[in-house]
Motif scaffolding. Sequence first.
Motif, PDB file in Angstrom:
ATOM      1  N   PRO A 308      47.521 -35.078  94.193  1.00  0.00           N
ATOM      2  CA  PRO A 308      48.168 -34.173  93.396  1.00  0.00           C
ATOM      3  C   PRO A 308      47.593 -33.635  92.047  1.00  0.00           C
ATOM      4  O   PRO A 308      47.778 -32.462  91.644  1.00  0.00           O
ATOM      5  CB  PRO A 308      49.579 -34.836  93.010  1.00  0.00           C
ATOM      6  CG  PRO A 308      49.701 -36.236  93.350  1.00  0.00           C
ATOM      7  CD  PRO A 308      48.394 -36.508  94.151  1.00  0.00           C
ATOM      8  N   ILE A 309      46.716 -34.685  91.385  1.00  0.00           N
ATOM      9  CA  ILE A 309      46.108 -34.468  90.202  1.00  0.00           C
ATOM     10  C   ILE A 309      45.107 -33.189  90.325  1.00  0.00           C
ATOM     11  O   ILE A 309      44.956 -32.242  89.588  1.00  0.00           O
ATOM     12  CB  ILE A 309      45.722 -35.533  89.678  1.00  0.00           C
ATOM     13  CG1 ILE A 309      46.796 -36.578  89.456  1.00  0.00           C
ATOM     14  CG2 ILE A 309      45.218 -35.102  88.274  1.00  0.00           C
ATOM     15  CD1 ILE A 309      46.409 -37.866  88.911  1.00  0.00           C
ATOM     16  N   TYR A 313      49.021 -27.194  90.956  1.00  0.00           N
ATOM     17  CA  TYR A 313      50.441 -27.371  91.002  1.00  0.00           C
ATOM     18  C   TYR A 313      51.329 -26.347  91.552  1.00  0.00           C
ATOM     19  O   TYR A 313      52.233 -26.751  92.222  1.00  0.00           O
ATOM     20  CB  TYR A 313      50.702 -27.461  89.529  1.00  0.00           C
ATOM     21  CG  TYR A 313      52.064 -27.622  89.105  1.00  0.00           C
ATOM     22  CD1 TYR A 313      52.875 -28.661  89.511  1.00  0.00           C
ATOM     23  CD2 TYR A 313      52.736 -26.491  88.446  1.00  0.00           C
ATOM     24  CE1 TYR A 313      54.309 -28.969  89.099  1.00  0.00           C
ATOM     25  CE2 TYR A 313      54.004 -26.752  88.087  1.00  0.00           C
ATOM     26  CZ  TYR A 313      54.726 -27.850  88.402  1.00  0.00           C
ATOM     27  OH  TYR A 313      56.324 -27.831  88.068  1.00  0.00           O
ATOM     28  N   ASN A 314      51.064 -25.241  91.759  1.00  0.00           N
ATOM     29  CA  ASN A 314      51.975 -24.107  92.049  1.00  0.00           C
ATOM     30  C   ASN A 314      52.087 -24.342  93.810  1.00  0.00           C
ATOM     31  O   ASN A 314      50.908 -24.680  94.409  1.00  0.00           O
ATOM     32  CB  ASN A 314      51.244 -22.875  91.562  1.00  0.00           C
ATOM     33  CG  ASN A 314      52.149 -21.492  92.291  1.00  0.00           C
ATOM     34  OD1 ASN A 314      52.274 -21.399  93.410  1.00  0.00           O
ATOM     35  ND2 ASN A 314      53.042 -21.086  91.266  1.00  0.00           N
ATOM     36  N   GLN A 315      53.238 -24.227  94.129  1.00  0.00           N
ATOM     37  CA  GLN A 315      53.176 -24.414  95.801  1.00  0.00           C
ATOM     38  C   GLN A 315      52.334 -23.207  96.639  1.00  0.00           C
ATOM     39  O   GLN A 315      51.970 -23.562  97.442  1.00  0.00           O
ATOM     40  CB  GLN A 315      54.610 -24.532  96.058  1.00  0.00           C
ATOM     41  CG  GLN A 315      55.252 -25.746  95.187  1.00  0.00           C
ATOM     42  CD  GLN A 315      55.559 -26.941  95.925  1.00  0.00           C
ATOM     43  OE1 GLN A 315      54.352 -27.206  96.695  1.00  0.00           O
ATOM     44  NE2 GLN A 315      56.474 -27.764  95.540  1.00  0.00           N
ATOM     45  N   LYS A 318      48.835 -23.884  96.735  1.00  0.00           N
ATOM     46  CA  LYS A 318      48.208 -24.924  97.674  1.00  0.00           C
ATOM     47  C   LYS A 318      47.991 -24.407  99.105  1.00  0.00           C
ATOM     48  O   LYS A 318      47.010 -25.194  99.401  1.00  0.00           O
ATOM     49  CB  LYS A 318      49.748 -26.209  97.801  1.00  0.00           C
ATOM     50  CG  LYS A 318      49.655 -26.639  96.620  1.00  0.00           C
ATOM     51  CD  LYS A 318      50.601 -27.871  96.913  1.00  0.00           C
ATOM     52  CE  LYS A 318      50.417 -29.143  95.774  1.00  0.00           C
ATOM     53  NZ  LYS A 318      51.300 -28.898  94.632  1.00  0.00           N
ATOM     54  N   GLN A 357      45.039 -21.860  90.512  1.00  0.00           N
ATOM     55  CA  GLN A 357      46.212 -22.119  90.017  1.00  0.00           C
ATOM     56  C   GLN A 357      46.497 -21.151  88.849  1.00  0.00           C
ATOM     57  O   GLN A 357      47.885 -20.747  88.772  1.00  0.00           O
ATOM     58  CB  GLN A 357      46.230 -23.323  89.370  1.00  0.00           C
ATOM     59  CG  GLN A 357      47.237 -23.953  88.134  1.00  0.00           C
ATOM     60  CD  GLN A 357      48.752 -24.214  88.781  1.00  0.00           C
ATOM     61  OE1 GLN A 357      48.974 -24.346  89.894  1.00  0.00           O
ATOM     62  NE2 GLN A 357      49.610 -23.861  87.951  1.00  0.00           N
ATOM     63  N   VAL A 361      49.907 -18.387  88.987  1.00  0.00           N
ATOM     64  CA  VAL A 361      50.841 -18.359  88.207  1.00  0.00           C
ATOM     65  C   VAL A 361      50.921 -16.967  87.552  1.00  0.00           C
ATOM     66  O   VAL A 361      52.047 -16.495  87.343  1.00  0.00           O
ATOM     67  CB  VAL A 361      50.483 -19.445  86.951  1.00  0.00           C
ATOM     68  CG1 VAL A 361      51.473 -19.414  85.703  1.00  0.00           C
ATOM     69  CG2 VAL A 361      50.736 -20.861  87.418  1.00  0.00           C
ATOM     70  N   ARG A 364      52.923 -14.736  90.073  1.00  0.00           N
ATOM     71  CA  ARG A 364      54.153 -15.227  90.221  1.00  0.00           C
ATOM     72  C   ARG A 364      55.095 -14.671  88.827  1.00  0.00           C
ATOM     73  O   ARG A 364      55.927 -14.187  89.102  1.00  0.00           O
ATOM     74  CB  ARG A 364      54.296 -16.612  90.481  1.00  0.00           C
ATOM     75  CG  ARG A 364      55.663 -16.828  90.173  1.00  0.00           C
ATOM     76  CD  ARG A 364      55.992 -18.448  90.941  1.00  0.00           C
ATOM     77  NE  ARG A 364      57.486 -18.327  90.575  1.00  0.00           N
ATOM     78  CZ  ARG A 364      58.177 -19.813  90.674  1.00  0.00           C
ATOM     79  NH1 ARG A 364      57.543 -20.783  90.896  1.00  0.00           N
ATOM     80  NH2 ARG A 364      59.484 -19.721  90.616  1.00  0.00           N
ATOM     81  N   TYR A 365      54.450 -14.548  87.651  1.00  0.00           N
ATOM     82  CA  TYR A 365      55.313 -14.330  86.314  1.00  0.00           C
ATOM     83  C   TYR A 365      54.784 -13.049  85.978  1.00  0.00           C
ATOM     84  O   TYR A 365      55.406 -12.791  85.090  1.00  0.00           O
ATOM     85  CB  TYR A 365      55.195 -15.532  85.386  1.00  0.00           C
ATOM     86  CG  TYR A 365      55.860 -16.827  85.816  1.00  0.00           C
ATOM     87  CD1 TYR A 365      57.038 -16.952  86.128  1.00  0.00           C
ATOM     88  CD2 TYR A 365      54.922 -17.850  86.172  1.00  0.00           C
ATOM     89  CE1 TYR A 365      57.598 -18.235  86.372  1.00  0.00           C
ATOM     90  CE2 TYR A 365      55.459 -19.053  86.890  1.00  0.00           C
ATOM     91  CZ  TYR A 365      56.749 -19.232  86.851  1.00  0.00           C
ATOM     92  OH  TYR A 365      57.389 -20.303  87.226  1.00  0.00           O
ATOM     93  N   ILE A 367      52.189 -11.757  84.460  1.00  0.00           N
ATOM     94  CA  ILE A 367      51.821 -11.664  83.198  1.00  0.00           C
ATOM     95  C   ILE A 367      50.017 -11.343  83.085  1.00  0.00           C
ATOM     96  O   ILE A 367      49.604 -11.601  84.160  1.00  0.00           O
ATOM     97  CB  ILE A 367      51.820 -13.017  82.322  1.00  0.00           C
ATOM     98  CG1 ILE A 367      51.590 -14.239  83.150  1.00  0.00           C
ATOM     99  CG2 ILE A 367      53.259 -13.051  81.706  1.00  0.00           C
ATOM    100  CD1 ILE A 367      51.536 -15.376  82.318  1.00  0.00           C
TER     101      ILE A 367
END
Lengths: 367, 346
Positions: A308-309, A313-315, A318, A357, A361, A364-365, A367
């Motif tokens: 995981p590291i 992080y975002n599904q 992945k 990642q 993000v 998704r948001y 920005i």
Amino acid sequence: MKKSLKPLEDILSKNLDRAESFIHAHPKINFLFGSLFEAFDSLIRSTRETAQTQPFIRNNYDVKRFMGAVLVALAFGWVFPSIYFYGWQCVLPKLMVSFIVGVFIVDVSWAIIAREGHISEGGFVSCMFIPAILPPQSPLWLTGLGAALAILFRNILGGVGNNLVNPALFSRLFLTICFPALLVAGYQIPFVGIPDLHALRYGLDTITHATPLTAFKVNGEIPSYFSLFLGTASGSLGETCRLALILSALWLIKIKVANWRIPVSYLGSVFIFSLFFSLILGKAVAPPLFQLLSGGLILGAFFMATDPITATYNQTAKWVFGAGCGFITVLIRDFTTLPEGVMYAILLMNLLATPIQSLAVKMRYRI
Amino acid sequence: MWKEKETIGFHGGFNFLDTYLVKFCNIIEEVSSGSTPEIFKYSIPDREVKYVIVNLCPTESWELPNWAILENKTLSFLDKLGEIRVRYFPKAHFFIAINKKEDRTIAEAMNYASNAEWMKIFALDQKYPQDDPVLLTKVILGTDINFGQDTMDLGILILDAQTVSAIYESCILGNKVNSRLIAISGTGLKENEIINVQLGTSVDKVLHYRTVEAGGYRVFVNGPLRGKEISDLSQKIDWSTNNIVVLKEQDSKVMFPMLKSGELTFTTNTHGELRQCIYCNFCDSICPVDLEPALYYHSYIRGEKHKARLYNLEKCIECGLCSFICPSKLELLRINRECKALGKKL
Ligand code: SF4
Ligand code: SF4
């Protein structure tokens, strides 16, 4: 039974408490043994911390259990099968050397030098991978060196949680560069049949120089898929028994330690891309099913890419991560002189995980 | 008109009722305040009420269970509700949310609802935080409200079982209501009980003789998840107190915790040390409103608190599940709140 052990437990616990306060009272001893004691103590006793902010109850699942689950899965996935295939004299010393050098020497001395408060559980997982990705007949010192490099590299980057790429794979890359000859030799024919004592100890003494993937590169020969699946074809110590690896990985996925999206997209994209290339180029490249079942793909897809590291992080990201791994793996296997590409693919995608990642993000948001 | 036993819900959440089994004893004890008790007063909202949601779906194991109020009285409860409707909210639609597992209550209520046009029955999963106003209105009405917004802005009134009974008693029958049922539970108590407490009694008096003698404990009003910790036990119990949880303060180490998870579970212990985030995705798969709490954590430790607001932080309903589940024991809820507070100031 439980009641009768209670006084013993109390005595032990009290002595541990006493040892702890003794260590804390003496800075010099604390400097040397503090973290070692912490590590030992935290294995057998719970923690003292209580929740100070809302919520005031916490789940009893911690990083130790998380890593413990990976260790159990790896034990069933490669340690037991390879004891059967190669004999315990080949497997257990390597594991021991890896743990002793990696965790007990490098990690402990790092904790002393860098004045870390504790020794991380993640070291065990990395050290468990090292023998698995080296050839069965590789010398012991190579395993030790690999473990040392992996832990050192991880600690330099800031310990568990900050490692950019998978430490075990990184150290394997390092070894490949430094000792190329050692890493293509030392492949052993696995033992098949009902084992006697001799076989359980030594396995077969036949050394081969070709893994199925190299053999394919040289003369286009494909072993039976069944032997690949059960692990009776040669390969690195821990990658051969795909059946056991898949089963234990499914368990990890079920308890949510491993994420199912990465193996699905990784294996799926390997299948799709290799199908694509073999439709175009025919016999020159390896067929899809052979690609899926050979080399370190199953071990890599289920255990290393899912770390995981180093994954995203975002599904949603992945999926991209897994697909990228698959694409690079097929490219390397089909179009370069290297027989195997899983290690390079995962390392490369580990590096790309951060931009993927942040892009995911951002999308998704908005920005 | 009534809806089929429907199972609708949200992604994530956590089933506390099955994880932390809290058994209450059946006898309801009385506790009196010793002085003049306060009287329950209910002011009927002056704005128009379009929807009334009656929440019969407690999702935390330490909350007052439904049977304490409804046992064998479901029909008379619904009758009372009907009278309240006729008197105060004649135009409103009534929605009754019941825990999916309480088959008998659901059957009785559905039976009743088949003759009552004005109400609909919803069978909901017993997942925390199903009873949060944001999720309740989203699941039942399909309307989105913001966290912290008054549901009355949209004409939605949310009532719990005990308030319905109390409104009936005080407003329709004209009786004085001066006590309420409270569930007290936890590892710091000798026994889990349901007690009938006069309003205005101090917490101290309620817990008197009931806490364990040895070891420390901490007291939480309205549960350890959403409730407050109180250190001053002279605080008085009012109508908003649903339950009191007394947890053992487990601040010493226990041998072989793997073998005896039961001993540690329902205590304040964190069950692990603080570590770095390992990106395990536990927090975003449990979040009931599909946020990614680790993003806030990473913004926070990088010193970019203001960035956290970019990731839909205002949608967080502060349920605390992310902190609860995090294996690295990070204080995610505290971080969320800090980042939110920063957003308000700017
Ligand atoms: S649950 Fe905790 S450790 Fe896991 S991703 Fe979220 S913040 Fe990180
Ligand atoms: S506290 Fe907020 S971010 Fe955390 S799980 Fe609950 S809603 Fe999601």
